[in-house]
Design an enzyme around this catalytic site. Structure first.
Site, PDB file in Angstrom:
ATOM      1  N   ARG A   1       2.678  -3.715  -5.874  1.00  0.00           N
ATOM      2  CA  ARG A   1       3.829  -3.982  -5.962  1.00  0.00           C
ATOM      3  C   ARG A   1       4.623  -3.185  -7.074  1.00  0.00           C
ATOM      4  O   ARG A   1       4.221  -2.784  -7.999  1.00  0.00           O
ATOM      5  CB  ARG A   1       3.975  -5.684  -6.198  1.00  0.00           C
ATOM      6  CG  ARG A   1       3.302  -6.535  -5.432  1.00  0.00           C
ATOM      7  CD  ARG A   1       4.588  -6.949  -4.343  1.00  0.00           C
ATOM      8  NE  ARG A   1       3.898  -7.934  -3.423  1.00  0.00           N
ATOM      9  CZ  ARG A   1       3.475  -7.655  -2.362  1.00  0.00           C
ATOM     10  NH1 ARG A   1       2.740  -6.336  -1.884  1.00  0.00           N
ATOM     11  NH2 ARG A   1       2.938  -8.643  -1.515  1.00  0.00           N
TER      12      ARG A   1
ATOM     13  N   GLU B   1      13.092  -3.147  -3.800  1.00  0.00           N
ATOM     14  CA  GLU B   1      13.068  -3.023  -2.501  1.00  0.00           C
ATOM     15  C   GLU B   1      14.154  -3.543  -1.591  1.00  0.00           C
ATOM     16  O   GLU B   1      14.565  -4.645  -1.788  1.00  0.00           O
ATOM     17  CB  GLU B   1      11.867  -3.283  -1.899  1.00  0.00           C
ATOM     18  CG  GLU B   1      10.651  -2.430  -2.689  1.00  0.00           C
ATOM     19  CD  GLU B   1       9.312  -2.876  -2.119  1.00  0.00           C
ATOM     20  OE1 GLU B   1       9.084  -3.703  -1.170  1.00  0.00           O
ATOM     21  OE2 GLU B   1       8.444  -2.404  -2.832  1.00  0.00           O
TER      22      GLU B   1
ATOM     23  N   HIS C   1       6.810   0.399   2.004  1.00  0.00           N
ATOM     24  CA  HIS C   1       6.226  -0.691   2.042  1.00  0.00           C
ATOM     25  C   HIS C   1       5.545  -1.115   3.344  1.00  0.00           C
ATOM     26  O   HIS C   1       5.963  -2.246   3.882  1.00  0.00           O
ATOM     27  CB  HIS C   1       6.946  -2.226   1.513  1.00  0.00           C
ATOM     28  CG  HIS C   1       6.158  -3.226   0.796  1.00  0.00           C
ATOM     29  ND1 HIS C   1       6.365  -4.035  -0.151  1.00  0.00           N
ATOM     30  CD2 HIS C   1       4.935  -3.460   1.180  1.00  0.00           C
ATOM     31  CE1 HIS C   1       5.560  -4.746  -0.268  1.00  0.00           C
ATOM     32  NE2 HIS C   1       4.728  -4.591   0.149  1.00  0.00           N
TER      33      HIS C   1
HETATM   34  P1  NAP Z   1      -7.323  -9.742  -4.403  1.00  0.00           P
HETATM   35  O1  NAP Z   1      -8.639  -9.676  -3.532  1.00  0.00           O
HETATM   36  O2  NAP Z   1      -7.119 -11.080  -5.080  1.00  0.00           O
HETATM   37  O3  NAP Z   1      -7.681  -8.551  -5.514  1.00  0.00           O
HETATM   38  C1  NAP Z   1      -6.647  -8.341  -6.687  1.00  0.00           C
HETATM   39  C2  NAP Z   1      -7.623  -7.960  -7.997  1.00  0.00           C
HETATM   40  O4  NAP Z   1      -6.774  -7.678  -9.062  1.00  0.00           O
HETATM   41  C3  NAP Z   1      -8.706  -8.801  -8.402  1.00  0.00           C
HETATM   42  O5  NAP Z   1     -10.014  -8.296  -8.251  1.00  0.00           O
HETATM   43  C4  NAP Z   1      -8.249  -9.276  -9.749  1.00  0.00           C
HETATM   44  O6  NAP Z   1      -9.674  -9.117 -10.587  1.00  0.00           O
HETATM   45  C5  NAP Z   1      -7.321  -7.892 -10.206  1.00  0.00           C
HETATM   46  N1  NAP Z   1      -6.587  -8.456 -11.220  1.00  0.00           N
HETATM   47  C6  NAP Z   1      -5.813  -9.357 -11.225  1.00  0.00           C
HETATM   48  N2  NAP Z   1      -5.049  -9.460 -12.330  1.00  0.00           N
HETATM   49  C7  NAP Z   1      -5.266  -8.419 -13.028  1.00  0.00           C
HETATM   50  C8  NAP Z   1      -4.910  -7.624 -14.290  1.00  0.00           C
HETATM   51  N3  NAP Z   1      -4.233  -8.355 -15.150  1.00  0.00           N
HETATM   52  N4  NAP Z   1      -5.642  -6.561 -14.595  1.00  0.00           N
HETATM   53  C9  NAP Z   1      -6.468  -5.852 -13.699  1.00  0.00           C
HETATM   54  N5  NAP Z   1      -6.923  -6.522 -12.791  1.00  0.00           N
HETATM   55  C10 NAP Z   1      -6.471  -7.717 -12.384  1.00  0.00           C
HETATM   56  O7  NAP Z   1      -6.182  -9.390  -3.685  1.00  0.00           O
HETATM   57  P2  NAP Z   1      -5.806  -8.011  -2.408  1.00  0.00           P
HETATM   58  O8  NAP Z   1      -6.424  -8.734  -1.276  1.00  0.00           O
HETATM   59  O9  NAP Z   1      -7.233  -7.164  -2.815  1.00  0.00           O
HETATM   60  O10 NAP Z   1      -4.515  -7.529  -2.587  1.00  0.00           O
HETATM   61  C11 NAP Z   1      -4.229  -7.127  -4.001  1.00  0.00           C
HETATM   62  C12 NAP Z   1      -2.657  -6.948  -3.950  1.00  0.00           C
HETATM   63  O11 NAP Z   1      -2.296  -5.766  -3.027  1.00  0.00           O
HETATM   64  C13 NAP Z   1      -1.932  -8.037  -3.419  1.00  0.00           C
HETATM   65  O12 NAP Z   1      -1.771  -9.139  -4.632  1.00  0.00           O
HETATM   66  C14 NAP Z   1      -0.674  -7.365  -2.867  1.00  0.00           C
HETATM   67  O13 NAP Z   1       0.496  -7.673  -4.050  1.00  0.00           O
HETATM   68  C15 NAP Z   1      -1.182  -6.132  -2.855  1.00  0.00           C
HETATM   69  N6  NAP Z   1      -0.836  -5.761  -1.429  1.00  0.00           N
HETATM   70  C16 NAP Z   1       0.163  -4.793  -1.059  1.00  0.00           C
HETATM   71  C17 NAP Z   1       0.303  -4.620   0.405  1.00  0.00           C
HETATM   72  C18 NAP Z   1       1.178  -3.189   0.891  1.00  0.00           C
HETATM   73  O14 NAP Z   1       1.915  -3.551   1.849  1.00  0.00           O
HETATM   74  N7  NAP Z   1       1.315  -2.380  -0.011  1.00  0.00           N
HETATM   75  C19 NAP Z   1      -0.669  -5.044   1.323  1.00  0.00           C
HETATM   76  C20 NAP Z   1      -1.628  -5.967   0.948  1.00  0.00           C
HETATM   77  C21 NAP Z   1      -1.668  -6.287  -0.441  1.00  0.00           C
HETATM   78  P3  NAP Z   1      -9.534 -10.313 -11.870  1.00  0.00           P
HETATM   79  O15 NAP Z   1      -9.023 -11.560 -11.482  1.00  0.00           O
HETATM   80  O16 NAP Z   1     -10.878 -10.247 -12.321  1.00  0.00           O
HETATM   81  O17 NAP Z   1      -8.675  -9.693 -12.851  1.00  0.00           O
END
Ligand code: NAP
Length: 320
Positions: free
Chosen positions: A238, A267, A286
């Protein structure tokens, strides 16, 4: 009276057909433009369910005036557009679309990394503009990917999928989360690092953490300073996780070598955006999860979640 469902963007008819059999369904009529705030608020007032996009703010104002609302199905895995606390208070279930988009978003993230490192967009422009006059030894020379160090900030589902891809390129993979993932360390072969260690050691820094109060503005001048001058920064998470002014400065001062950006602070961005003026930036609008297969799977999951909640069942993917 049938429960009323409002969908905030025009989706293909066949996606919503199952809902139409049992509910009154209305859709915003444009594919390319978001629903105006006023329209969303007034539709929410009578809705039992909303199917929303990440560009729609589902906040206290909306939720407290939506007496019949039971579920908001957000067409994204991220839910930073939704006030979870207000939803809880108003008894509204929030669902997202995890897992179905993991591999597709990892593909895009790795493509963005490769495109930035190997200057694919610049090279495409170069040949199409008729600039290719001869082969030359350092023409559009980029940076190697194989055997380099990748640092993933926020290694959840998508981060792990990116790490698996990186292993196929013989990369050394570091990750930083708030908590360690011993299983992934074993199965994927990744190493935990503090945030500062990761910044200092990585050739590629990839952000895949959710946008939260903690991660907002996580990348400032100081963080770019700590990175290698040859490093490439990729943001597929994000925009607001990164201070764009600091990123622009780091790129212009040569504190880092390049950036691949799928997301931006605000955006959409227009073509005058300062980061878009830089050759060492690859920018895309995005589209992380945007493959036809995955977008359809995301829509189907939203529909399934709405059905479940309105029928009194547990939805498949509620945000906890
Ligand atoms: P996820 O499985 O929930 O993974 C998020 C990871 O971030 C977790 O391992 C979490 O680990 C870590 N995290 C959370 N807070 C943190 C912090 N303060 N410092 C460091 N690490 C932290 O989610 P996901 O499915 O992989 O998706 C991740 C993100 O990608 C989404 O939230 C979304 O915003 C973004 N995304 C973007 C697109 C796009 O179109 N560009 C598409 C899909 C997703 P801990 O809880 O141990 O910290």
């Amino acid at each position: 009276m049938k429960p009323y469902i409002y969908i905030t963007r025009k989706l293909p008819e066949y996606v919503i057909a199952p809902l139409q059999k049992e509910f009154e369904v209305e859709m915003w009529n444009q594919e390319d433009a978001p629903v105006p705030r006023d329209t969303l608020l007034s539709k929410a007032e009578k809705a039992s369910a909303l199917l929303t996009m990440l560009s729609d703010k589902v906040d206290q104002e909306l939720l407290q005036n939506a007496a019949s609302l039971k579920v908001v199905a957000n067409l994204a895995v991220g839910y930073d557009n939704i006030d979870l606390e207000a939803a809880r208070k108003n008894g509204v279930t929030i669902t997202n679309t995890p897992d179905v988009l993991t591999e597709t978003t990892a593909d895009l993230t790795f493509a963005l990394l490769m495109a930035t490192a190997r200057r694919i967009v610049e090279a495409d422009r170069y040949i199409k503009e008729g600039k290719w006059k001869s082969w030359s030894p350092l023409l559009l020379a980029g940076m190697d990917i194989h055997h380099k160090t990748l640092g993933i900030v926020g290694m959840g589902s998508i981060g792990e999928a990116v790490a698996r891809r990186a292993k196929g390129f013989n990369m050394d993979v570091l990750y930083h989360n708030r908590s360690r993932k011993p299983e992934a360390e074993q199965s994927v072969g990744v190493r935990y690092a503090s945030f500062d260690e990761l910044l200092a050691q990585s050739d590629f820094v990839v952000v895949l953490a959710p946008l939260t109060k903690e991660t907002e503005g996580m990348f400032q001048e100081d963080q770019f300073n700590k990175m290698k001058e040859s490093a490439i920064f990729i943001n597929a998470a994000r925009g607001p996780i990164v201070n764009e002014t600091a990123l622009e400065k780091a790129l212009k001062m040569g504190e880092i070598a390049g950036a691949g950006l799928d997301v931006f602070e605000t955006e959409p961005v227009n073509k005058e955006h300062p980061l878009l003026q830089l050759n060492q930036v690859v920018a895309i609008p995005h589209i992380g999860s945007s493959s036809k297969e995955t977008r359809h799977a995301m829509m189907a999951l939203c529909v399934e979640n709405i059905f479940s909640v309105l029928k009194g069942d547990q939805p498949k993917t509620a945000v906890k």
